[in-house]
Design an enzyme around this catalytic site. Sequence first.
Site, PDB file in Angstrom:
ATOM      1  N   HIS A  19       0.822  -1.228   0.000  1.00 33.18           N
ATOM      2  CA  HIS A  19       0.000   0.000   0.000  1.00 33.18           C
ATOM      3  C   HIS A  19       0.853   1.276   0.000  1.00 33.18           C
ATOM      4  CE1 HIS A  19      -3.625  -2.268   0.431  1.00 33.18           C
ATOM      5  NE2 HIS A  19      -3.353  -2.702   1.648  1.00 33.18           N
ATOM      6  N   ASP A  62      -2.685 -10.642  -2.258  1.00 31.64           N
ATOM      7  CA  ASP A  62      -3.220 -10.117  -0.996  1.00 31.64           C
ATOM      8  C   ASP A  62      -4.687  -9.741  -1.235  1.00 31.64           C
ATOM      9  OD1 ASP A  62      -2.031  -8.694   1.754  1.00 31.64           O
ATOM     10  OD2 ASP A  62      -3.791  -7.669   0.932  1.00 31.64           O
ATOM     11  N   HIS A  84      -6.243  -7.241  -0.408  1.00 30.64           N
ATOM     12  CA  HIS A  84      -6.384  -5.808  -0.708  1.00 30.64           C
ATOM     13  C   HIS A  84      -5.658  -5.460  -2.008  1.00 30.64           C
ATOM     14  CE1 HIS A  84      -6.633  -6.133   3.765  1.00 30.64           C
ATOM     15  NE2 HIS A  84      -7.673  -5.341   3.546  1.00 30.64           N
ATOM     16  N   ASP A  90      -4.502 -12.806   3.581  1.00 32.30           N
ATOM     17  CA  ASP A  90      -5.705 -12.291   4.234  1.00 32.30           C
ATOM     18  C   ASP A  90      -6.976 -12.528   3.424  1.00 32.30           C
ATOM     19  OD1 ASP A  90      -4.635 -10.522   2.401  1.00 32.30           O
ATOM     20  OD2 ASP A  90      -4.597  -8.788   3.759  1.00 32.30           O
TER      21      ASP A  90
END
Length: 310
Positions: free
Chosen positions: A123, A160, A162, A247
Amino acid sequence: MTTVLTSSEFEKHQTGQHPENPHRIHVLREMLDSFPKHERLKFAEVEQAEKQAITAVHPLDHLQNVQNVARAGGGRLDADTVVSPDSYRVATLAAGTVCKAVQLVLTGKDSQALCLIRPPGHHAVPEHAMGFCLFNNVAIAARYAQQECDVSKILIIDWDVHHGNGTQDVFYDDETVTFFSIHRFPFYPGSGDSDETGRGKGLGKTFNEPVTFGTSRKAYLDRFEKTLTKAAEVSKPELILLSAGFDAHRLDPIGSLGLETEDFATLTNMVLDVAQTHSQGRLVSMLEGGYHPEALAASVKVHLQELLGD
Ligand code: ZN
């Protein structure tokens, strides 16, 4: 063979009551200690990044900001990104470790490497930290490969849960680095729709596969494989870098996309197939998210077992 790079030093980035905490590395180190056929595992020392490896992605201002906040005793860089007194050093160690892994793989010492590091990176955008991430490890690894190891074409895969917005930002107009992210959508951080495909010379080099909550495991795996194949054909990579977050696991308290532990074995094999086809098997995997300690340890275990060819 696969080299594993990790250290208890990664437990020194203290985040307090936070899902991204030192216990994540602790459970992974325990998993490695009890790994079946432990004697087959090969380890390499972690190392600090040279400043220039980080400034190949982030402006010096950002480094100095993280360093200053750490020196002042710590603080928050955004609502959920914590810096503790050791965080600058630990984040520099994470960045240096992925560069070392790239070097090991590209000099032929091993075809694959797995970096169990924190803080995560995907991120972090060039100008600032974001979403638990201080420096963008996978982007730093890609630039290091290009600048220090004479590799041009790289494919970054990000599974991931995200969207890897920071990584996408770094390479959005870059024709040499292809980025493929599969992620829950709409979800944090908000980006990653399928019409985000790159810009300028990088147009057509960004592949986003947004997956809605409730998507079946089979549909997820099918879509991953299909878009991965497309991205690999466009990229024809000499090296593959993997932002391996865990995740999307059913038990994950943040992501909960519904994957089972065994699905990470399937995903790993799909990536290995692409690496065999395009990059002489050369693959560097690095930890991003994954916040349910037992599910994280079990998922990384099957990931490593597949990398080892068990
Ligand atoms: Zn994540």
